[in-house]
Enzyme design. Sequence first.
Site, PDB file in Angstrom:
ATOM      1  N   HIS A 269      27.264  -8.825 -35.420  1.00  0.00           N
ATOM      2  CA  HIS A 269      26.949  -9.832 -34.085  1.00  0.00           C
ATOM      3  C   HIS A 269      27.341  -8.705 -32.869  1.00  0.00           C
ATOM      4  O   HIS A 269      28.665  -8.360 -32.905  1.00  0.00           O
ATOM      5  CB  HIS A 269      27.832 -10.904 -34.165  1.00  0.00           C
ATOM      6  CG  HIS A 269      27.106 -11.838 -34.904  1.00  0.00           C
ATOM      7  ND1 HIS A 269      27.821 -12.986 -35.713  1.00  0.00           N
ATOM      8  CD2 HIS A 269      25.932 -11.879 -35.600  1.00  0.00           C
ATOM      9  CE1 HIS A 269      27.185 -13.622 -36.364  1.00  0.00           C
ATOM     10  NE2 HIS A 269      25.887 -13.119 -36.344  1.00  0.00           N
TER      11      HIS A 269
ATOM     12  N   LYS B 286      19.646  -5.487 -36.449  1.00  0.00           N
ATOM     13  CA  LYS B 286      19.182  -6.101 -35.242  1.00  0.00           C
ATOM     14  C   LYS B 286      19.723  -5.236 -33.906  1.00  0.00           C
ATOM     15  O   LYS B 286      21.118  -4.929 -33.948  1.00  0.00           O
ATOM     16  CB  LYS B 286      19.649  -7.423 -35.485  1.00  0.00           C
ATOM     17  CG  LYS B 286      18.974  -8.450 -34.337  1.00  0.00           C
ATOM     18  CD  LYS B 286      19.263  -9.932 -34.489  1.00  0.00           C
ATOM     19  CE  LYS B 286      18.677 -10.729 -33.487  1.00  0.00           C
ATOM     20  NZ  LYS B 286      18.827 -12.281 -33.717  1.00  0.00           N
TER      21      LYS B 286
ATOM     22  N   TYR C  65      30.704 -20.332 -37.133  1.00  0.00           N
ATOM     23  CA  TYR C  65      31.208 -20.383 -38.544  1.00  0.00           C
ATOM     24  C   TYR C  65      32.522 -20.965 -38.413  1.00  0.00           C
ATOM     25  O   TYR C  65      33.159 -21.328 -39.511  1.00  0.00           O
ATOM     26  CB  TYR C  65      31.096 -19.072 -39.013  1.00  0.00           C
ATOM     27  CG  TYR C  65      29.693 -18.639 -39.098  1.00  0.00           C
ATOM     28  CD1 TYR C  65      28.669 -19.104 -40.149  1.00  0.00           C
ATOM     29  CD2 TYR C  65      29.279 -17.506 -38.534  1.00  0.00           C
ATOM     30  CE1 TYR C  65      27.465 -18.518 -40.032  1.00  0.00           C
ATOM     31  CE2 TYR C  65      28.112 -16.763 -38.618  1.00  0.00           C
ATOM     32  CZ  TYR C  65      27.099 -17.356 -39.296  1.00  0.00           C
ATOM     33  OH  TYR C  65      25.736 -16.983 -39.392  1.00  0.00           O
TER      34      TYR C  65
ATOM     35  N   ARG D 282      23.654 -15.573 -45.941  1.00  0.00           N
ATOM     36  CA  ARG D 282      24.317 -14.744 -44.895  1.00  0.00           C
ATOM     37  C   ARG D 282      25.396 -15.586 -44.285  1.00  0.00           C
ATOM     38  O   ARG D 282      26.459 -15.431 -44.048  1.00  0.00           O
ATOM     39  CB  ARG D 282      23.400 -14.094 -43.992  1.00  0.00           C
ATOM     40  CG  ARG D 282      24.078 -13.416 -42.820  1.00  0.00           C
ATOM     41  CD  ARG D 282      22.839 -12.708 -41.871  1.00  0.00           C
ATOM     42  NE  ARG D 282      23.137 -12.518 -40.576  1.00  0.00           N
ATOM     43  CZ  ARG D 282      23.849 -11.302 -39.970  1.00  0.00           C
ATOM     44  NH1 ARG D 282      24.316 -10.487 -40.842  1.00  0.00           N
ATOM     45  NH2 ARG D 282      24.279 -11.432 -38.700  1.00  0.00           N
TER      46      ARG D 282
END
Length: 328
Positions: free
Chosen positions: A294, A162, A303, A271
Amino acid sequence: MAEPPRLLDRVRTAIRTRHYSRRTEDAYVGWIRRYILFHGKRHPAAMGPDQVNAYLSHLAVHERVSPSTQAQALCALLFLYRHVLADPLPWLDEIVRARRRERLPAVLTRGEVRRLLGAMEGTPRLVAGVLYGGGLRLLEALRLRVKDLDFAANLIIVRQGKGDKDRRTILPEALKPELRAHVEWARRIHQKDLARGLGAVELPHALQRKHPNAEREFAWQWVFPATRMWCDRVTGARGRHHLDESVIQRAVRAAVQKTGLDKRASSHTLRHSFATHLLEDGYDIRTVQELLGHADVRTTMIYTHVLQQMGKRSMRSPLDGLAEGEER
């Protein structure tokens, strides 16, 4: 005199020039086409904030799309005006933006992950193991090439993830035997394709011109090849694509139903579980951020709601703990 390229062709060219993903290209072109049709095929250059707001309101009120979907439509329209029509967007502040709600992701316990994987078999089970064992997105796992698996260093190299970024993550020790056997199976499939005069695979960007023979080298083949061949509609060339996402998504859905999990779990839930279990094991959030790819640590911070302790120990995939009976 040649006709000027049509608007949507110009959009595709602008997207490809910036090396956006094929999925982003298809999504943006789709939103722009629907925007034009919504306003009776008026040219976007003749429209502005009022028309954009009207379309976004229609999506929210009548089509009842989620804020994230509405935001994607807005991104597509802003790309059109900024990069294709060269509009400086002085009216950008007039656009009504949907407010996204922060939602906690669904996370499975280690016991639930074990039950889910136990209810799967074959290639889908192996892909699911990679998703949980390395924290990959589904398409990242399916786009793995043979050269991206480093069995000696226990690493998976994620290429063009990504944001078109590369990163390294964990190759679980527990998956290595099965993954090696699968790669050998893929090698046999590739050898049969070569014998039929096929065996070419799609290569990223301009690599085809730089290394014209790379498309048939085994190192560049997909780790999870599709069972059927594909045919390029433009060139007529035949090749083998990677496994389709729907195959894994259906297998995960079936496993969730079979095990009776009362959580709304999907392939992406694996994930989320990977990240959460690493934080539970005391790994630093910056390390987890890098493994997940990220760009901003604030994305990873979601998280920490399950964070129990911090500590230092040798890096190990949470998948390797499943065989030891850890429930938590």
